[in-house]
Design a protein around this motif. Structure first.
Motif, short mmCIF file in Angstrom:
data_model
loop_
_atom_site.label_atom_id
_atom_site.label_comp_id
_atom_site.label_asym_id
_atom_site.label_seq_id
_atom_site.Cartn_x
_atom_site.Cartn_y
_atom_site.Cartn_z
N LYS A 1 0.85 -1.45 0.17
CA LYS A 1 -0.27 -0.40 0.17
C LYS A 1 0.76 0.65 0.36
O LYS A 1 0.60 1.66 -0.37
CB LYS A 1 -0.93 0.01 1.29
N TYR A 2 2.07 1.32 0.74
CA TYR A 2 2.37 3.25 1.22
C TYR A 2 3.90 2.68 0.13
O TYR A 2 4.36 3.40 0.07
CB TYR A 2 3.06 2.91 2.73
N TRP A 3 3.91 1.44 -0.06
CA TRP A 3 6.19 1.73 -0.71
C TRP A 3 5.62 1.23 -2.49
O TRP A 3 5.75 1.62 -3.35
CB TRP A 3 7.07 0.36 -0.37
N ALA A 4 4.30 0.57 -2.65
CA ALA A 4 3.95 0.12 -3.88
C ALA A 4 2.84 0.93 -4.92
O ALA A 4 1.94 0.51 -5.70
CB ALA A 4 4.04 -1.60 -4.45
N ASN A 5 2.01 1.50 -3.64
CA ASN A 5 0.73 2.25 -4.28
C ASN A 5 -0.21 1.48 -4.59
O ASN A 5 -0.54 1.75 -5.40
CB ASN A 5 1.42 3.91 -4.92
N LEU A 6 -0.15 0.50 -4.17
CA LEU A 6 -1.39 -0.74 -3.91
C LEU A 6 -2.34 -0.93 -2.88
O LEU A 6 -2.18 -1.34 -1.95
CB LEU A 6 -0.68 -2.03 -4.66
N PRO A 7 -3.88 0.15 -2.36
CA PRO A 7 -3.99 0.18 -1.26
C PRO A 7 -5.36 -1.02 -1.82
O PRO A 7 -5.83 -1.45 -0.40
CB PRO A 7 -5.33 1.35 -1.52
N SER A 8 -5.28 -1.47 -2.72
CA SER A 8 -6.19 -2.71 -3.01
C SER A 8 -5.91 -3.89 -1.93
O SER A 8 -6.75 -4.47 -1.44
CB SER A 8 -6.52 -3.05 -4.44
#
Length: 96
Positions: free
Chosen positions: A31-38
């Motif tokens: 979520k925070y490092w790869a911008n994948l909140p899903s």
């Protein structure tokens, strides 16, 4: 293992513990490092369901085994500590 109340609690505790570690160690960094909140959305929902099942299994074991209130509180709190349910499993393995 799933035939006894302790066996069910141990099984769901281990599965819930793994889901918690996946949430903390894989989904949160995604979520925070790869911008994948899903990742957190999906794993968080699964973990929430498993946590609820853990609480129901703990309640069932408390009623059947007539554990002390203090032991049940400690077992409940173990679900909030990473690797806590695995330590609980070691304690329950001796009891079963």
């Amino acid at each position: 293992m799933l035939k006894t109340v302790i066996g069910r609690l141990r099984w769901i505790g281990n599965v819930e513990g793994v889901s918690y570690l996946v949430l903390l160690l894989i989904a949160m960094p995604l979520k925070y490092w790869a911008n994948l909140p899903s990742a957190v959305t999906i794993v968080g929902a699964v973990h929430g369901l498993l946590f609820t099942l853990f609480l129901l299994a703990l309640l069932h074991a408390w009623i059947v085994k007539k554990w002390s209130f203090i032991f049940v509180v400690i077992a409940f709190l173990s679900a909030f500590i990473p690797f806590g349910t695995f330590f609980l499993d070691a304690k329950l393995r001796k009891e079963s």
